[in-house]
Design a protein around this motif. Structure first.
Motif, PDB file in Angstrom:
ATOM      1  N   LYS A  11       0.785  -0.846  -0.066  1.00 58.07           N
ATOM      2  CA  LYS A  11      -0.315  -0.350   0.017  1.00 58.07           C
ATOM      3  C   LYS A  11       1.048   1.310   0.004  1.00 58.07           C
ATOM      4  N   PRO A  12       0.203   2.649  -0.471  1.00 57.78           N
ATOM      5  CA  PRO A  12       0.966   3.456  -0.792  1.00 57.78           C
ATOM      6  C   PRO A  12       2.235   3.807   0.784  1.00 57.78           C
ATOM      7  N   ASP A  13       1.592   3.542   1.448  1.00 59.20           N
ATOM      8  CA  ASP A  13       2.578   3.750   2.800  1.00 59.20           C
ATOM      9  C   ASP A  13       3.578   2.986   2.945  1.00 59.20           C
ATOM     10  N   ALA A  14       4.099   1.988   2.615  1.00 56.59           N
ATOM     11  CA  ALA A  14       4.851   1.353   2.564  1.00 56.59           C
ATOM     12  C   ALA A  14       5.585   1.596   1.041  1.00 56.59           C
ATOM     13  N   PHE A  66      -7.193   6.479   0.420  1.00 63.04           N
ATOM     14  CA  PHE A  66      -5.918   6.727   0.939  1.00 63.04           C
ATOM     15  C   PHE A  66      -5.682   5.214   0.213  1.00 63.04           C
ATOM     16  N   MET A  67      -6.003   4.923  -0.256  1.00 61.38           N
ATOM     17  CA  MET A  67      -4.861   3.730  -1.621  1.00 61.38           C
ATOM     18  C   MET A  67      -4.331   4.382  -3.010  1.00 61.38           C
ATOM     19  N   ILE A  68      -5.528   5.626  -2.714  1.00 61.33           N
ATOM     20  CA  ILE A  68      -4.976   6.406  -4.449  1.00 61.33           C
ATOM     21  C   ILE A  68      -3.937   7.922  -3.439  1.00 61.33           C
ATOM     22  N   SER A  69      -3.590   7.666  -1.919  1.00 61.53           N
ATOM     23  CA  SER A  69      -2.654   8.350  -2.230  1.00 61.53           C
ATOM     24  C   SER A  69      -1.752   8.301  -2.888  1.00 61.53           C
ATOM     25  N   ASP A 106       5.608  -5.285  11.807  1.00 61.56           N
ATOM     26  CA  ASP A 106       6.914  -4.251  11.716  1.00 61.56           C
ATOM     27  C   ASP A 106       7.508  -2.946  10.603  1.00 61.56           C
ATOM     28  N   PHE A 107       6.540  -2.730   9.778  1.00 66.87           N
ATOM     29  CA  PHE A 107       5.952  -1.821   9.104  1.00 66.87           C
ATOM     30  C   PHE A 107       5.179  -0.720   8.882  1.00 66.87           C
ATOM     31  N   ALA A 108       3.760  -1.118   9.837  1.00 60.86           N
ATOM     32  CA  ALA A 108       2.338  -0.115   9.309  1.00 60.86           C
ATOM     33  C   ALA A 108       2.748   0.119  10.658  1.00 60.86           C
ATOM     34  N   GLU A 109       1.748   1.772  10.416  1.00 63.74           N
ATOM     35  CA  GLU A 109       1.373   2.726  11.373  1.00 63.74           C
ATOM     36  C   GLU A 109       0.189   2.910  11.931  1.00 63.74           C
ATOM     37  N   SER A 110      -1.255   2.351  10.902  1.00 64.62           N
ATOM     38  CA  SER A 110      -2.931   2.369  11.941  1.00 64.62           C
ATOM     39  C   SER A 110      -4.011   0.914  10.868  1.00 64.62           C
ATOM     40  N   ILE A 111      -4.635   1.332  11.722  1.00 67.02           N
ATOM     41  CA  ILE A 111      -5.568   0.515  11.053  1.00 67.02           C
ATOM     42  C   ILE A 111      -6.152   0.855   9.443  1.00 67.02           C
ATOM     43  N   ASP A 112      -5.469   2.341   9.368  1.00 69.92           N
ATOM     44  CA  ASP A 112      -5.764   2.825   8.000  1.00 69.92           C
ATOM     45  C   ASP A 112      -4.757   2.962   7.032  1.00 69.92           C
ATOM     46  N   ALA A 113      -3.142   2.574   7.782  1.00 70.94           N
ATOM     47  CA  ALA A 113      -2.467   3.100   6.554  1.00 70.94           C
ATOM     48  C   ALA A 113      -1.788   2.192   7.220  1.00 70.94           C
ATOM     49  N   ASN A 114      -1.651   0.561   6.801  1.00 70.17           N
ATOM     50  CA  ASN A 114      -1.730  -0.646   7.406  1.00 70.17           C
ATOM     51  C   ASN A 114       0.075  -1.736   6.269  1.00 70.17           C
TER      52      ASN A 114
END
Ligand code: RTP
Ligand code: MG
Length: 141
Positions: A11-14, A66-69, A106-114
């Motif tokens: 996903k975009p956060d990773a 989020f998925m298009i961020s 190990d790599f995610a911050e939140s339920i939205d950015a997982n």
């Protein structure tokens, strides 16, 4: 035990955190083969269609935003029990509840950015693979 394919998305956060390679290593070390991959910026319509099953949920709008961020890395993983194996590697949806050593812990911050998506059953895997990959683009050797 059966060889399966599953649809995975970094996903975009990773992607923004520059950990695509570290996540791919988790797949490879678990015996999952990457048989198709594409980096994409999803359109709003594509993200809405992909997550259509969640369209009536309260988090749908935020999930699509989020998925298009930013760009995502989409891949097909192949291996023994690939669907469940990938879900185990990912960990719980909420990273705070995910076990140490899982991707989300190990790599995610939140339920939205997982960090990752993974198909949850054979039917959804088939639908999701077809959604992003024309059948002939998959290389399994
Ligand atoms: P995914 O589909 O992304 O692999 O995640 P999942 O199966 O673990 O979770 P799912 O229930 O399918 O939800 C899809 C995504 O929506 C976001 N979500 N937010 N705020 C909330 O309560 C909530 N619940 C789900 C998450 O980003 C989840 O990955
Ligand atoms: Mg899901």
């Amino acid at each position: 035990m059966t060889v399966q394919r599953t649809l995975s998305i970094v996903k975009p956060d990773a992607v923004a955190k520059n950990v695509i390679g570290k996540i791919y290593t988790r797949f490879e070390d678990a015996g999952l083969k990457i048989v198709a991959a594409q980096m994409r910026q999803l359109s709003q319509a594509e993200a809405e269609g992909f997550y259509e099953v969640h369209k009536d949920r309260p988090f749908f709008k935020d999930l699509v935003s989020f998925m298009i961020s930013g760009p995502v890395m989409i891949q097909v993983l192949e291996g023994e029990d690939a669907i469940l194996k990938n879900r185990e590697l990912m960990g719980a949806t909420d990273p705070k509840k995910a076990a140490p050593g899982t991707i989300r812990h190990d790599f995610a911050e939140s339920i939205d950015a997982n960090a990752v998506h993974g198909s949850d059953a054979p039917e959804t895997a088939a639908r999701e693979i077809a959604y992003f990959f024309p059948a002939l683009a998959i290389h399994s050797r």
